[in-house]
Design a protein around this motif. Structure first.
Motif, mmCIF file in Angstrom:
data_model
loop_
_atom_site.group_PDB
_atom_site.id
_atom_site.type_symbol
_atom_site.label_atom_id
_atom_site.label_comp_id
_atom_site.label_asym_id
_atom_site.label_seq_id
_atom_site.Cartn_x
_atom_site.Cartn_y
_atom_site.Cartn_z
ATOM 1 N N LYS A 102 41.376 38.586 35.745
ATOM 2 C CA LYS A 102 40.277 39.179 34.999
ATOM 3 C C LYS A 102 39.230 38.126 34.641
ATOM 4 N N ASN A 103 39.616 37.198 33.774
ATOM 5 C CA ASN A 103 38.666 36.190 33.311
ATOM 6 C C ASN A 103 38.499 35.033 34.288
ATOM 7 N N GLN A 104 39.502 34.800 35.136
ATOM 8 C CA GLN A 104 39.466 33.625 36.010
ATOM 9 C C GLN A 104 38.252 33.610 36.937
ATOM 10 N N PRO A 105 37.978 34.681 37.695
ATOM 11 C CA PRO A 105 36.788 34.641 38.553
ATOM 12 C C PRO A 105 35.496 34.546 37.764
ATOM 13 N N GLY A 161 44.909 43.107 41.680
ATOM 14 C CA GLY A 161 44.720 41.817 41.043
ATOM 15 C C GLY A 161 44.699 41.932 39.532
ATOM 16 N N LEU A 162 43.994 42.932 39.032
ATOM 17 C CA LEU A 162 43.865 43.124 37.585
ATOM 18 C C LEU A 162 45.178 43.555 36.954
ATOM 19 N N ARG A 163 45.792 44.587 37.499
ATOM 20 C CA ARG A 163 46.923 45.220 36.837
ATOM 21 C C ARG A 163 48.267 44.579 37.152
ATOM 22 N N GLU A 164 48.396 43.990 38.318
ATOM 23 C CA GLU A 164 49.679 43.389 38.679
ATOM 24 C C GLU A 164 49.716 41.877 38.474
ATOM 25 N N ARG A 211 43.037 32.710 40.256
ATOM 26 C CA ARG A 211 44.048 32.326 39.253
ATOM 27 C C ARG A 211 44.596 30.942 39.555
ATOM 28 N N PHE A 212 44.814 30.663 40.826
ATOM 29 C CA PHE A 212 45.344 29.363 41.222
ATOM 30 C C PHE A 212 44.353 28.258 40.887
ATOM 31 N N LEU A 257 45.184 24.467 39.192
ATOM 32 C CA LEU A 257 44.395 23.290 39.556
ATOM 33 C C LEU A 257 43.404 22.856 38.479
ATOM 34 N N ARG A 258 43.108 23.743 37.517
ATOM 35 C CA ARG A 258 42.105 23.445 36.478
ATOM 36 C C ARG A 258 40.775 23.046 37.123
ATOM 37 N N PHE A 259 40.410 23.790 38.127
ATOM 38 C CA PHE A 259 39.212 23.492 38.924
ATOM 39 C C PHE A 259 37.963 23.889 38.142
ATOM 40 N N GLU A 260 36.987 22.999 38.058
ATOM 41 C CA GLU A 260 35.819 23.246 37.203
ATOM 42 C C GLU A 260 34.488 23.117 37.916
#
Length: 247
Positions: A147-150, A140-143, A113-114, A119-122
């Motif tokens: 989800k989509n980040q990784p 990670g998912l529920r709290e 997520r970070f 950081l908008r790391f690409e």
């Protein structure tokens, strides 16, 4: 940007390559990374078992260890959730301590997520070729909404074919002390998860919490699967993919 890396107990003791991979990713994204030598457990096992006094002591130590950081990042959804979500609840009667914890907790992030949202790391530096499937860990998912980040980061790696896992959001059965208290149920949940992983045909199952990955890998090996790799997302993204299992 000064980023404190919270390594986590399991990573430190069981698979340090995840910590080094997280460090490499943060540095590749332009962060100045510090790893406080005094850091210890986030306190989640005690907290989940009702030992709030121990959790408070560890929370206060955490604040001291990471006080001079702009952000705190952990390669674990469960530890990051403990710090970000639960720490601020530990001191309802201590306004000063609660304020310090709340302030730092708001600057605490799960690694992917970070990388994506702050950081908008690409450009992950790792390399991979083949099919990967992803297991979503519960905390990670529920709290934290991981989800989509990784998946977005993995999709940016040339050669990665991301194949969704059936019931990818279903618990693997680890759950920290849950797997100790309810061993038979935990084993059956892991069995269902591993059957789905093998049915996916992926060369590797990837996730964001080492506890889940250890639980899954243990069950895969007991099922006779010595080929499917079980990797932390940081290891794949950074190109530090641990030890290849025996064939």
């Amino acid at each position: 940007m000064r980023v404190g890396l919270f390594v986590t107990c399991l990573v430190d003791l069981m698979r340090p390559s995840i910590g080094f991979a997280a460090l490499r990713l943060l540095e590749a994204a332009g962060c100045q990374v510090v790893v406080p030598a005094g850091q210890t457990c986030c306190g989640q096992p005690g907290y989940n078992s009702g030992d709030f006094a121990a959790a408070r002591r560890l929370a206060l130590r955490w604040v001291e260890d990471f006080a001079d950081c702009d952000y705190v990042v952990a390669p674990s959804g469960s530890c990051a959730a403990m710090m970000r979500v639960h720490y601020p609840r530990l001191f309802p009667a201590d306004v000063a301590a609660g304020r310090r914890l709340t302030d730092l907790a708001a600057r605490t992030w799960e690694l992917t997520r970070f990388l994506v949202e702050v950081l908008r790391f690409e450009r992950p530096p790792g390399t991979w070729r083949g099919v990967i499937t992803y297991h979503d860990s519960c905390s990670g998912l529920r709290e934290l909404g991981v989800k989509n980040q990784p998946r977005n980061l993995l999709a940016r790696m040339p050669g990665v074919i991301l194949r969704e896992l059936e019931n990818c959001e279903t618990c693997c059965g680890f759950g920290g002390t849950f797997s100790v208290k309810f061993g038979e149920l935990s084993t059956r949940m892991a069995e269902h998860k591993c059957a789905a992983i093998q049915a996916s045909g992926a060369a590797a199952v990837v996730g964001g919490d080492l506890g889940c990955l250890m639980h899954i890998e243990g069950r895969l090996r007991r099922r006779g699967d010595t080929v499917t790799r079980v990797l932390h997302v940081a290891e794949v993204l950074a190109g530090e993919q641990g030890v290849v299992p025996c064939k």
